[in-house]
Write a protein that holds these residues in place. Structure first.
Motif, PDB file in Angstrom:
ATOM      1  N   LYS A   1      -5.594   2.465  -7.216  1.00 27.16           N
ATOM      2  CA  LYS A   1      -6.592   2.209  -6.171  1.00 27.16           C
ATOM      3  C   LYS A   1      -6.033   0.398  -5.930  1.00 27.16           C
ATOM      4  N   LYS A   2      -5.701   0.353  -6.832  1.00 29.48           N
ATOM      5  CA  LYS A   2      -4.547  -1.373  -6.494  1.00 29.48           C
ATOM      6  C   LYS A   2      -3.910  -1.133  -5.955  1.00 29.48           C
ATOM      7  N   ALA A   3      -3.159  -2.545  -5.637  1.00 25.20           N
ATOM      8  CA  ALA A   3      -2.131  -2.401  -4.826  1.00 25.20           C
ATOM      9  C   ALA A   3      -1.144  -2.097  -5.603  1.00 25.20           C
TER      10      ALA A   3
ATOM     11  N   CYS B   1      -2.634   2.282   4.178  1.00 26.88           N
ATOM     12  CA  CYS B   1      -2.532   2.457   2.457  1.00 26.88           C
ATOM     13  C   CYS B   1      -3.940   1.958   1.571  1.00 26.88           C
ATOM     14  N   GLY B   2      -4.870   1.901   2.202  1.00 26.88           N
ATOM     15  CA  GLY B   2      -5.522   1.043   1.592  1.00 26.88           C
ATOM     16  C   GLY B   2      -6.404   0.923   0.972  1.00 26.88           C
ATOM     17  N   ARG B   3      -4.916   0.303   0.057  1.00 20.09           N
ATOM     18  CA  ARG B   3      -5.146  -0.323  -1.638  1.00 20.09           C
ATOM     19  C   ARG B   3      -6.056  -1.451  -1.595  1.00 20.09           C
TER      20      ARG B   3
ATOM     21  N   THR C   1      -7.630  -4.761   1.995  1.00 18.79           N
ATOM     22  CA  THR C   1      -6.956  -3.679   1.397  1.00 18.79           C
ATOM     23  C   THR C   1      -5.873  -3.559   2.198  1.00 18.79           C
ATOM     24  N   CYS C   2      -4.335  -2.977   1.656  1.00 16.33           N
ATOM     25  CA  CYS C   2      -3.113  -2.517   2.586  1.00 16.33           C
ATOM     26  C   CYS C   2      -3.390  -1.875   3.828  1.00 16.33           C
ATOM     27  N   VAL C   3      -2.643  -2.745   4.981  1.00 19.06           N
ATOM     28  CA  VAL C   3      -2.864  -1.815   5.635  1.00 19.06           C
ATOM     29  C   VAL C   3      -1.591  -1.653   6.424  1.00 19.06           C
ATOM     30  N   LYS C   4      -0.831  -1.499   5.116  1.00 20.25           N
ATOM     31  CA  LYS C   4       0.582  -0.688   5.698  1.00 20.25           C
ATOM     32  C   LYS C   4       0.428   0.765   6.163  1.00 20.25           C
ATOM     33  N   GLU C   5       1.131   1.792   6.768  1.00 19.92           N
ATOM     34  CA  GLU C   5       1.229   3.860   6.479  1.00 19.92           C
ATOM     35  C   GLU C   5       1.283   3.684   5.030  1.00 19.92           C
ATOM     36  N   CYS C   6       0.506   4.528   4.899  1.00 15.21           N
ATOM     37  CA  CYS C   6       0.522   5.364   4.379  1.00 15.21           C
ATOM     38  C   CYS C   6       2.944   5.224   3.370  1.00 15.21           C
ATOM     39  N   HIS C   7       2.499   5.033   1.811  1.00 14.58           N
ATOM     40  CA  HIS C   7       4.154   4.254   1.782  1.00 14.58           C
ATOM     41  C   HIS C   7       3.726   4.716   0.391  1.00 14.58           C
ATOM     42  N   HIS C   8       5.020   4.431  -0.742  1.00 13.09           N
ATOM     43  CA  HIS C   8       5.600   5.035  -2.243  1.00 13.09           C
ATOM     44  C   HIS C   8       5.027   3.508  -2.420  1.00 13.09           C
TER      45      HIS C   8
END
Length: 700
Positions: free
Chosen positions: A642-644, A614-616, A624-631
C-alpha cells in the motif's frame, strides 16, 4: 489516214514503257509475296513437325519406363490392371487366384522399374521398345538384340563348314538364358504382343507393357484342349481352370467333377491290377502309370535248373555261374556255355573248317586240329597297305616292317622309315584357330586344327565376372548369375541379372523401420524400412519448460541450420559457395500458453501495467501516486503493497493542513506527514491608539 504530228509517237512510246514497267513491278511483287508465303509455310511445317516430335517423345518418355510409378497411386493403378487381367480366370475359379502366383510374378516384374532386363545388352526393357519373349524360359529381350544374337550364333555354328555346305542344313540358335534351340526360320523379325495376335502393340498405360489387351487364347501346356483365359500377359499361362468330369487312375471310383489342370486323381484304394509275375496283384494305392515290380520274394530255379535261390518275384529268370558241361552230339566234347536254356547245339569243331589263312577248307573229325595249308598268309596288316608275307600260320600277323617313303601329317616333309611307325615332324602349325586370336602351335598339324583350348576370360556385360567358356569368336554368352537386391533390413529380396544391381532400385519393403530413435523420444514414429537417415521426428517435443508446461511443438533435436560466415572469399573472382547446413538441436521456443487470469503468453506473463493510477500512499501520508500502474520494488517499508516505493512519484505539493485558530499563515514546509510545526513568523501588532507598533512571534 493522217500522220501523227511531231512528238506524238515519242509520247505514245514513253507511255507504253511506263505501263510495262508498272506491270513488271506488279508481277515481281506478286512473285516475291508467293515466295514469302512458301517460305513461311515451309517454316510453319517444320515447326509443326518439331512440335509433334517433341510431343511424341514426351509421351514415349512418360510411358517408356515404370521408374516413376513409385507412389501409392501407381500401386493402385497396377492393382487395377492385374485385377482386370485376371477377371475371366477368377470367374471360372470362384475367385481362387492361388494358381496365378507365377504369372503374377512375371507381371509385377513388367511393372517394376528395372526388373525387366535384356540379358544381352544388360539394359532395362522399356514400354515403347520392341521385344521378343522366349517360349521356354519366358525371358524378354530387345528385338534388335535377339536378332543380332541369332545371327552371330548361326555364323559361329556354320563357320567351320565350307561355303558349299552353308545354308544346306537348318542349324539352330539357342536362347541366351535357357539354351532352348530355335530353327533358323524361327528367328524373330517383327514385334508382336505376348499372345502373338497383334503386331506392334500400342503403348497403353492401362495395360501390361507390351500387351495387346485381348484374351490370350494360347493352348495350355500340357495340352488339354482348352485355351488360356487371361488377357495377353507375360510369363507362362496358369493351369487350366475348366471343370471336367473324370475318374481315378484305377477306374474304380465314380467320375467326379474336377479342374482340368488336376483331372488326374487317386481314390487311395488298393490298385489290384495283376503284376508282371502273373501271381500277385498290386497292393499300392491307386496310382498313375504302370505298377511297380512285384516286391515279394520266392524260391526260383536258375535257367539250367541246377540251383534254387530266394529271389524277387519280379525277376524270375536268373543265371547261375556253372558251366553247362553236357555232352555234345559228337560224344567227344562237352558244352562250355554257362547256365543256358534249350539244347546245347552241335559241336563247334564238326563240319568243314578253314585253315588259319582261310584259303583252304578241310573235313576232319572234331578230335583233330586243322593243319596249315602251306600257302602265304596274305592277310592285310595293320598298316592297311601291305599284306602278311609269312606262310599260313596260327595267331596274329607280325607288324609291317617294310621301309617306305612316308610323308608327315602336315605334308611338308618326307622320310624313309618302317611302315608301322608314324612320322610326325617338328614343325609347329601357324594357322589361326577358330577363335581367330591364337595360333594352333601343334606339331605337324594336319590342317584340321582343334578348337582353342584357352579360356576366353573376357569381362562379361555384367562387369563382375569373366567368360568361363573356351576362347571363341563373337559375343560372349550373358552372365548366368543372378544377384539379390535387398532392402535395408534384408527381409524383402528381388533377384536381378548380374550387373543390374548397380542401377536397379531397392525393393519396397513393408516392414517397419527397426532403427533406434536419434532424438530424446523413447520410440520413433512408425515408418517403413528405408535407406539413409530416418525422416525427421514429427512427434510433439514434450520437454518440460522452465514455466512447468510441456513443449508442444514438433521435435527439434535434429534441425538443419544454415551456416553463414564460415568461408571468407579470397577475392571478387571467387564464386560464392552455397551455404552449408548443419544438423543441431534447437532450444525449445518460448511458451505460448495463456490462462484466464493473464491473457498474455506464458513466456511474457510478468507483472504488467493495467493503465490505471498507481494509488499507493506517498511518504507525505497525504497524497497517493498519480503515475500509471508501474513496477514497484518491494522493501520492508512497503511490504504490505500500500505504501509507495522508490519508483513512485514524489509529492511536490504545499502543505494544506489547517492552521490553529489565530494563525493566519500557511505551513512553510512542503507536504509532510504528521502535525505542522509552530509558526515562527513575526506579527506586527499596533497598540490601541495606533501610535506604537510591536513585532512578536506567532507561536500558533
Amino acid at each position: 489516214a493522217t500522220l501523227p504530228r511531231c512528238g506524238e509517237g515519242a509520247g505514245f512510246a514513253t507511255h507504253g514503257a511506263a505501263v510495262g514497267a508498272r506491270q513488271s513491278s506488279r508481277n515481281a511483287s506478286r512473285v516475291f509475296r508467293q515466295i514469302l508465303q512458301l517460305s513461311s509455310q515451309r517454316k510453319f511445317d517444320e515447326i509443326k513437325k518439331a512440335n509433334q516430335a517433341a510431343v511424341k517423345k514426351l509421351v514415349e518418355d512418360q510411358f517408356s519406363s515404370s521408374s516413376e510409378d513409385d507412389d501409392e497411386d501407381a500401386e493402385v493403378k497396377q492393382g487395377k490392371i492385374l485385377a482386370k487381367t485376371f477377371t475371366i480366370y477368377t470367374s471360372q475359379t470362384d475367385g481362387d487366384a492361388s494358381e496365378l502366383e507365377r504369372t503374377r510374378q512375371y507381371m509385377n516384374e513388367a511393372f517394376q522399374s528395372g526388373a525387366m532386363t535384356c540379358l544381352i545388352c544388360i539394359a532395362s526393357v522399356k514400354r515403347n521398345q520392341a521385344v521378343w519373349s522366349c517360349c521356354g524360359c519366358f525371358c524378354i529381350f530387345h528385338l534388335v538384340c535377339i536378332q543380332k544374337w541369332a545371327k552371330d550364333s548361326l555364323f559361329l555354328v556354320s563357320s567351320p563348314l565350307t561355303d558349299d555346305n552353308f545354308g544346306k542344313k537348318d542349324y539352330p540358335w539357342p536362347c541366351p538364358k535357357c539354351r532352348f534351340e530355335y530353327k533358323r526360320s524361327e528367328t524373330p523379325s517383327r514385334y508382336y504382343c505376348y499372345c502373338g495376335k497383334v503386331e506392334n502393340p500400342t503403348v497403353d498405360p492401362w495395360l501390361v507393357p507390351h500387351s495387346c489387351g485381348q484374351i490370350c487364347e494360347r493352348e495350355f501346356k500340357p495340352s488339354c484342349g482348352h485355351k488360356c483365359l487371361l488377357l495377353c500377359h507375360p510369363g507362362p499361362c496358369p493351369p487350366c481352370p475348366k471343370m471336367v468330369t473324370t475318374t481315378c487312375h484305377c477306374k474304380k471310383a465314380k467320375p467326379v467333377p474336377r479342374r482340368c489342370s488336376a483331372k488326374e486323381w487317386s481314390c487311395h484304394l488298393p490298385c489290384g491290377r495283376t503284376l508282371l509275375c502273373g501271381q500277385h496283384t498290386c497292393e499300392n494305392s491307386c496310382h498313375a502309370g504302370d505298377c511297380q515290380p512285384c516286391p515279394r520274394v520266392s524260391k526260383q530255379r536258375c535257367i539250367c535248373g541246377r540251383q534254387t535261390a530266394e529271389r524277387l518275384c519280379a525277376s524270375p529268370q536268373w543265371q547261375c555261374d556253372q558251366v553247362c558241361g553236357k555232352h555234345l552230339p559228337c560224344g567227344n566234347h562237352t558244352c562250355e556255355q554257362v547256365c543256358h536254356a534249350g539244347p546245347c547245339g552241335d559241336c563247334p569243331r564238326s563240319g568243314k573248317r578253314s585253315c588259319p589263312c582261310e584259303k583252304s577248307k578241310f573235313t576232319l573229325p572234331c578230335t583233330e586240329d586243322v593243319p596249315t595249308c602251306g600257302d602265304s598268309c596274305d592277310k592285310v596288316l595293320e598298316c592297311g597297305i601291305h599284306k602278311c608275307s609269312q606262310r599260313c600260320h596260327r595267331g596274329p600277323c607280325e607288324i609291317c616292317r617294310q621301309e617306305v617313303e612316308k610323308q608327315c601329317r602336315c605334308g611338308k616333309h618326307t622320310k624313309r622309315m618302317p611302315c608301322h611307325k608314324p612320322y610326325l615332324c617338328e614343325t609347329k602349325c601357324t594357322k589361326i584357330r577358330d577363335c581367330q586370336k591364337h595360333q594352333c602351335r601343334r606339331k605337324c598339324c594336319s590342317g584340321n586344327c582343334p578348337p582353342c583350348d584357352q579360356v576366353c576370360g573376357r569381362t562379361l556385360g555384367c562387369r563382375n565376372h569373366k567368360c568361363p567358356s573356351g576362347c571363341h569368336r563373337g559375343s560372349c554368352n550373358p552372365c548366368p548369375e543372378t544377384v539379390d537386391v535387398k532392402c535395408n533390413c534384408g527381409k524383402t529380396v528381388i533377384k536381378v541379372p548380374c550387373g543390374r544391381e548397380r542401377t536397379i532400385k531397392p525393393p519396397k519393403c513393408k516392414q517397419l523401420c527397426s532403427r533406434p530413435p536419434t532424438c530424446h523420444h523413447p520410440t520413433q514414429e512408425k515408418h517403413y524400412c528405408h535407406f539413409g537417415r530416418c525422416p525427421p521426428c514429427r512427434q510433439s517435443c514434450q520437454k518440460t519448460l522452465t514455466c512447468g508446461h510441456l513443449c508442444p511443438v514438433s521435435c527439434h533435436d535434429e534441425a538443419f541450420v544454415k551456416q553463414t560466415g564460415l568461408h571468407q572469399s579470397a577475392g571478387p573472382w571467387e564464386q560464392p559457395s552455397e551455404p552449408a547446413f548443419i544438423q543441431t538441436a534447437l532450444p525449445c521456443p518460448p511458451c505460448e500458453q495463456t490462462n484466464r487470469r493473464n491473457p498474455l503468453p506464458c513466456h511474457s506473463a510478468n507483472p504488467y501495467s493495467c493503465k490505471r493510477f498507481c494509488g499507493r500512499l506517498l511518504d507525505c501520508q497525504n497524497h497517493t501516486c498519480v503515475k500509471e500502474c508501474h513496477h514497484v520494488t518491494k522493501s520492508n517499508s512497503n511490504a504490505d503493497g500500500k505504501k509507495a516505493g522508490p519508483e513512485c512519484s514524489q509529492c511536490e505539493e504545499e502543505c494544506t493542513k489547517p492552521r490553529p485558530s489565530g494563525c493566519p499563515h500557511r505551513c512553510v514546509l512542503p507536504c509532510h506527514p504528521g502535525d505542522c510545526p509552530s509558526c515562527l513568523q513575526m506579527l506586527k501588532i499596533k497598540c490601541h491608539c495606533k501610535l506604537s507598533i510591536l513585532y512578536i512571534e506567532c507561536f500558533n
